[in-house]
Design a protein around this motif. Structure first.
Motif, mmCIF file in Angstrom:
data_model
loop_
_atom_site.group_PDB
_atom_site.id
_atom_site.type_symbol
_atom_site.label_atom_id
_atom_site.label_comp_id
_atom_site.label_asym_id
_atom_site.label_seq_id
_atom_site.Cartn_x
_atom_site.Cartn_y
_atom_site.Cartn_z
ATOM 1 N N ILE A 129 0.756 -1.226 -0.007
ATOM 2 C CA ILE A 129 -0.343 -0.002 -0.134
ATOM 3 C C ILE A 129 0.788 0.997 0.075
ATOM 4 O O ILE A 129 1.728 1.232 0.810
ATOM 5 N N LEU A 130 0.760 2.050 -1.133
ATOM 6 C CA LEU A 130 1.800 2.783 -1.107
ATOM 7 C C LEU A 130 0.973 4.151 -0.797
ATOM 8 O O LEU A 130 -0.818 5.079 -0.632
ATOM 9 N N ASP A 131 1.682 5.915 -0.057
ATOM 10 C CA ASP A 131 0.964 6.466 -0.202
ATOM 11 C C ASP A 131 0.311 7.206 -1.513
ATOM 12 O O ASP A 131 1.487 7.080 -2.846
ATOM 13 N N HIS A 132 -0.364 7.968 -1.752
ATOM 14 C CA HIS A 132 -1.122 7.529 -3.004
ATOM 15 C C HIS A 132 -0.782 9.029 -3.300
ATOM 16 O O HIS A 132 -0.241 9.399 -4.975
ATOM 17 N N SER A 133 0.056 10.048 -2.660
ATOM 18 C CA SER A 133 0.007 11.588 -3.096
ATOM 19 C C SER A 133 1.863 11.013 -3.742
ATOM 20 O O SER A 133 2.424 12.012 -4.228
ATOM 21 N N SER A 134 2.733 9.861 -3.544
ATOM 22 C CA SER A 134 3.699 9.378 -4.377
ATOM 23 C C SER A 134 3.555 8.885 -5.702
ATOM 24 O O SER A 134 4.712 8.128 -5.870
ATOM 25 N N VAL A 135 2.361 7.734 -6.213
ATOM 26 C CA VAL A 135 2.849 7.886 -7.122
ATOM 27 C C VAL A 135 1.879 8.225 -8.118
ATOM 28 O O VAL A 135 1.231 9.068 -7.922
ATOM 29 N N PHE A 136 3.053 8.277 -9.532
ATOM 30 C CA PHE A 136 3.160 8.886 -10.966
ATOM 31 C C PHE A 136 1.289 8.599 -11.541
ATOM 32 O O PHE A 136 1.229 9.647 -11.690
ATOM 33 N N LEU A 137 0.972 7.166 -11.598
ATOM 34 C CA LEU A 137 0.153 7.307 -12.074
ATOM 35 C C LEU A 137 -0.761 5.919 -11.692
ATOM 36 O O LEU A 137 0.312 5.110 -11.610
ATOM 37 N N SER A 138 -1.726 5.834 -11.210
ATOM 38 C CA SER A 138 -2.499 5.077 -10.646
ATOM 39 C C SER A 138 -3.953 5.062 -11.453
ATOM 40 O O SER A 138 -4.384 5.667 -10.763
ATOM 41 N N ALA A 139 -4.760 3.567 -11.048
ATOM 42 C CA ALA A 139 -5.978 3.999 -11.351
ATOM 43 C C ALA A 139 -7.210 4.189 -10.186
ATOM 44 O O ALA A 139 -6.000 4.419 -9.783
#
Length: 201
Positions: free
Chosen positions: A163-173
């Motif tokens: 589970i990653l921090d949403h703000s650190s993800v470049f692109l995701s659904a």
């Protein structure tokens, strides 16, 4: 005080990534899907999930209760600071009015004592502010610890490895974001956390 400490949430992500295969205490109901695979209602099936840490805490019952308590402590401290400031101002004015009636050395001694009192008062009030800030940090740490089994369960159900921090993800659904689901499940398990803190409520 709503911003999370980066180190706390980084530790959470690492713990989740390392413990995705660990034993879990919560069980969710499963329904068979076409093709023989098992899926959870409302839960994305993804190798990577994302979460919004600040929102997870601030919108949970636990976080709302903790923030209310911290805001109340802050309001008390603010009122106390204003009262002390008014008292010191009055004392300073009185000392200034007495200056013309006093010998310079005697006035200097009183002025030095007053300055020392002001500095000590400031240190004391600053320490109270640090303690209130520490309350917020401790609440977040407690929340992370108590939420970990719930988040681990979601990972298991989704078949995810992290589970990653949403703000650190470049692109995701968008479907990979589990913040709302996590809040609902954590609230069901923890409530506002008040009973766990004092053991008497």
């Amino acid at each position: 005080m709503r911003k999370a400490k980066p180190g706390l949430w980084s530790a959470l992500g690492l713990a989740l990534a390392l413990s995705c295969t660990g034993a879990l205490s919560l069980r969710a109901q499963e329904i068979p899907a076409i093709g023989g695979a098992d899926f959870q209602l409302g839960l994305p099936q993804s190798g990577i999930l994302t979460i919004q840490p600040d929102r997870l805490f601030s919108e949970s019952a636990f976080g709302r209760r903790a923030e209310r308590e911290i805001e109340a402590e802050g309001a008390v401290l603010t009122a106390e600071n204003r009262r002390i400031e008014a008292e010191l101002r009055s004392e300073e004015l009185e000392l200034t009015e007495r200056r013309s009636e006093m010998e310079p050395e005697a006035f200097r001694a009183l002025a030095d004592a007053f300055d020392q009192k002001v500095q000590e008062t400031r240190r004391r009030q600053d320490q109270k502010l640090r303690e209130i800030t520490q309350m917020g940090e401790e609440a977040r740490r407690e929340f992370i610890k108590a939420s970990l089994p719930v988040l681990q369960q979601i990972m298991q159900e989704a078949g995810a490895g992290a589970i990653l921090d949403h703000s650190s993800v470049f692109l995701s659904a968008e479907a990979a974001d589990i913040t709302s689901l996590a809040i609902a499940r954590i609230d069901a398990v923890l409530g506002d956390g008040a009973a766990d803190e004092d053991g008497e409520r």
